[in-house]
Enzyme design. Structure first.
Site, mmCIF file in Angstrom:
data_model
loop_
_atom_site.group_PDB
_atom_site.id
_atom_site.type_symbol
_atom_site.label_atom_id
_atom_site.label_comp_id
_atom_site.label_asym_id
_atom_site.label_seq_id
_atom_site.Cartn_x
_atom_site.Cartn_y
_atom_site.Cartn_z
ATOM 1 N N CYS A 231 -43.627 -33.416 36.877
ATOM 2 C CA CYS A 231 -44.684 -34.387 36.580
ATOM 3 C C CYS A 231 -45.502 -33.954 35.356
ATOM 4 O O CYS A 231 -46.032 -32.836 35.314
ATOM 5 C CB CYS A 231 -45.589 -34.508 37.802
ATOM 6 S SG CYS A 231 -47.039 -35.518 37.500
ATOM 7 N N CYS B 72 -46.808 -30.319 40.386
ATOM 8 C CA CYS B 72 -45.395 -30.617 40.657
ATOM 9 C C CYS B 72 -44.631 -30.451 39.335
ATOM 10 O O CYS B 72 -45.093 -30.902 38.289
ATOM 11 C CB CYS B 72 -45.238 -32.038 41.193
ATOM 12 S SG CYS B 72 -46.234 -32.333 42.672
ATOM 13 N N CYS C 82 -46.597 -41.321 34.112
ATOM 14 C CA CYS C 82 -48.000 -41.060 33.823
ATOM 15 C C CYS C 82 -48.201 -39.628 33.344
ATOM 16 O O CYS C 82 -47.587 -38.707 33.846
ATOM 17 C CB CYS C 82 -48.851 -41.352 35.041
ATOM 18 S SG CYS C 82 -49.656 -42.925 34.817
ATOM 19 N N GLU D 91 -54.789 -42.281 31.857
ATOM 20 C CA GLU D 91 -53.870 -43.385 31.565
ATOM 21 C C GLU D 91 -53.881 -44.402 32.697
ATOM 22 O O GLU D 91 -54.043 -44.034 33.857
ATOM 23 C CB GLU D 91 -52.439 -42.844 31.453
ATOM 24 C CG GLU D 91 -52.253 -41.926 30.291
ATOM 25 C CD GLU D 91 -50.863 -41.297 30.249
ATOM 26 O OE1 GLU D 91 -49.944 -41.812 30.923
ATOM 27 O OE2 GLU D 91 -50.707 -40.293 29.550
ATOM 28 N N CYS E 125 -51.287 -49.639 37.861
ATOM 29 C CA CYS E 125 -51.104 -48.254 38.297
ATOM 30 C C CYS E 125 -52.344 -47.488 37.822
ATOM 31 O O CYS E 125 -52.598 -47.373 36.629
ATOM 32 C CB CYS E 125 -49.828 -47.705 37.664
ATOM 33 S SG CYS E 125 -49.485 -46.018 38.129
ATOM 34 N N CYS F 39 -54.434 -33.033 37.191
ATOM 35 C CA CYS F 39 -54.121 -32.906 38.617
ATOM 36 C C CYS F 39 -53.975 -31.430 38.954
ATOM 37 O O CYS F 39 -53.485 -30.644 38.146
ATOM 38 C CB CYS F 39 -52.824 -33.641 38.961
ATOM 39 S SG CYS F 39 -52.398 -33.534 40.714
#
Ligand code: SAH
Ligand code: SF4
Length: 383
Positions: free
Chosen positions: A139, A136, A369, A106, A125, A132
């Protein structure tokens, strides 16, 4: 893990050189290997980054034979826009991109009207990885796991997609008659999917390409790298001759609390992280922004603000806190109310810590995101 079907276009894009991943000297080298003089690289760079073209046939000052060869051997950021969403006020635009191997990422464009002395801004952004690895808990990207690093060309391409869009249709803030429409990208923040410093070399290469005065010419001071807190990479970044802004995702004032939402804290606890920031400031003379996602009932108490003030006090005026009410990605976290946010900020001011609050935006288009991809994949599974 997703299985990507092998198609002719995947094979073609893997075989070709993505020109957006090359610095100017590398492009000179690439052309030299094909018997072309060095000045052709500057011409090509200008077509890519100043004229923003996507088609080799438009490059009218290149010989036809070279244009034909480029069609055969090169491409310009091969990716497909799978979906595009605009917020109701049209100031946040989010795209879902499918990469050459089918992975999804994205990117977001955020438009800001001119305020007082400051000009209008258009900030992209940018994602630096598909998925990832750092997990976290608040997120959406972190909950997907890690697919792969993005190449430098894939990082650069995201910025160019929005640059072309703004060039074709400049944006003017509604209700501000007389303010000049904005037709170019003014800033980039590496706050999309992924951890930029985990993909250090490709990220630095992409920033250098975007910074090149012969090309896109975006000033390093208009670029922000955001990191979960990878201490050795922060130290390495402090030695680069590139004056980018650094943002640290802090999100908690104690190890106990930070480790609960950010697993990386067990590897690089706060004492080491703050020491690295201190050294970064000493080496660069630059302010560091600390991002603090406010999670109601978790890290937003007055006491947390006092602890944060104490933690950052040694950095003096070189620390700035950006308070970010969480974008709820699951039922687990909610943003605090306005009163709790202003109390939190006032305590930071008492500790003489400069701070701001990020205006919420784009909620109607799933702005955090990772959310757009999550929705897209859910729908795809249901089809
Ligand atoms: N991996 C890097 C950069 C990408 S995340 C990093 O963690 O810094 C960019 C920022 O968005 C980080 O500060 C991250 O903590 C924050 N973020 C993640 N999920 C969020 C959410 N649900 N609401 C608000 N901010 C979020
Ligand atoms: Fe990764 Fe940053 Fe999300 Fe953490 S906040 S999971 S580091 S993208």
């Amino acid at each position: 893990m997703s299985i990507t079907p092998i198609t002719q276009s995947n094979i073609d894009s893997a075989r070709k050189t993505d020109l957006l991943g090359l610095t100017l000297p590398q492009m000179q080298e690439w052309l030299l290997e094909r018997g072309e003089p060095a000045f052709r690289a500057k011409q090509l760079y200008s077509w890519l980054y100043q004229r923003l073209v996507t088609d080799f046939s438009a490059m009218s000052n290149l010989p036809q034979s070279l244009r034909n060869q480029l069609v055969q051997e090169a491409n310009i950021g091969p990716m497909i826009v799978r979906s595009e969403q605009h917020s109701k006020d049209d100031r946040t635009r989010k795209i879902l991109l499918e990469l050459g191997d089918g992975k999804l990422i994205e990117s977001v464009l955020m438009l800001y009207p001119p305020i007082g002395e400051s000009n209008a801004r258009a900030t992209v952004c940018v994602s630096t990885q598909a998925g990832c690895a750092f997990g976290c808990t608040f997120c959406a990207t972190g909950q997907m796991g890690f697919d792969r690093h993005l190449t430098s060309g894939e990082i650069v391409a995201q910025v160019l997609i929005f640059a072309r869009e703004l060039r074709a249709a400049p944006w003017a803030a509604k209700g501000l008659p007389g303010s000049a429409p904005i037709d170019h990208i003014t800033n980039i923040v590496l706050m999309g999917m992924g951890e930029p410093l985990h993909n250090y070399d490709n990220v630095l290469q992409a920033l250098r390409i975007l910074n090149s005065s012969e090309g896109f010419n975006l000033g390093a001071r208009h670029m922000t790298v955001s990191t979960v807190g990878l201490v050795p990479a922060i130290r390495k970044l402090s030695q680069e001759q590139l004056q980018v802004n650094l943002a640290i995702s802090l999100h908690a004032p104690t190890d106990e609390l930070r480790s609960r939402t950010m697993p990386i804290n067990k590897k690089y606890p706060l004492e080491e992280l703050i020491a690295a920031c201190k050294d970064y400031i000493a080496a660069t003379g630059r302010q560091v922004t600390f991002e603090y996602v406010l999670l109601a009932g978790v890290n937003d108490k007055e006491e947390d603000a006092h602890l944060l003030g104490t933690l950052l006090a040694p950095l003096k005026q070189f620390a700035h806190v950006n308070c970010i009410p969480v974008n709820a990605t699951s039922a687990d976290f909610k943003p605090p109310g306005g009163e709790a946010i202003s109390t939190f900020r006032n305590v930071l001011f008492e500790h003489r810590i400069s701070n701001s609050v990020r205006a919420e935006r784009g909620d109607d288009i799933a702005a955090a995101c990772g959310q757009l991809r999550t929705h897209f994949e859910k729908n795809r599974k249901q089809q």
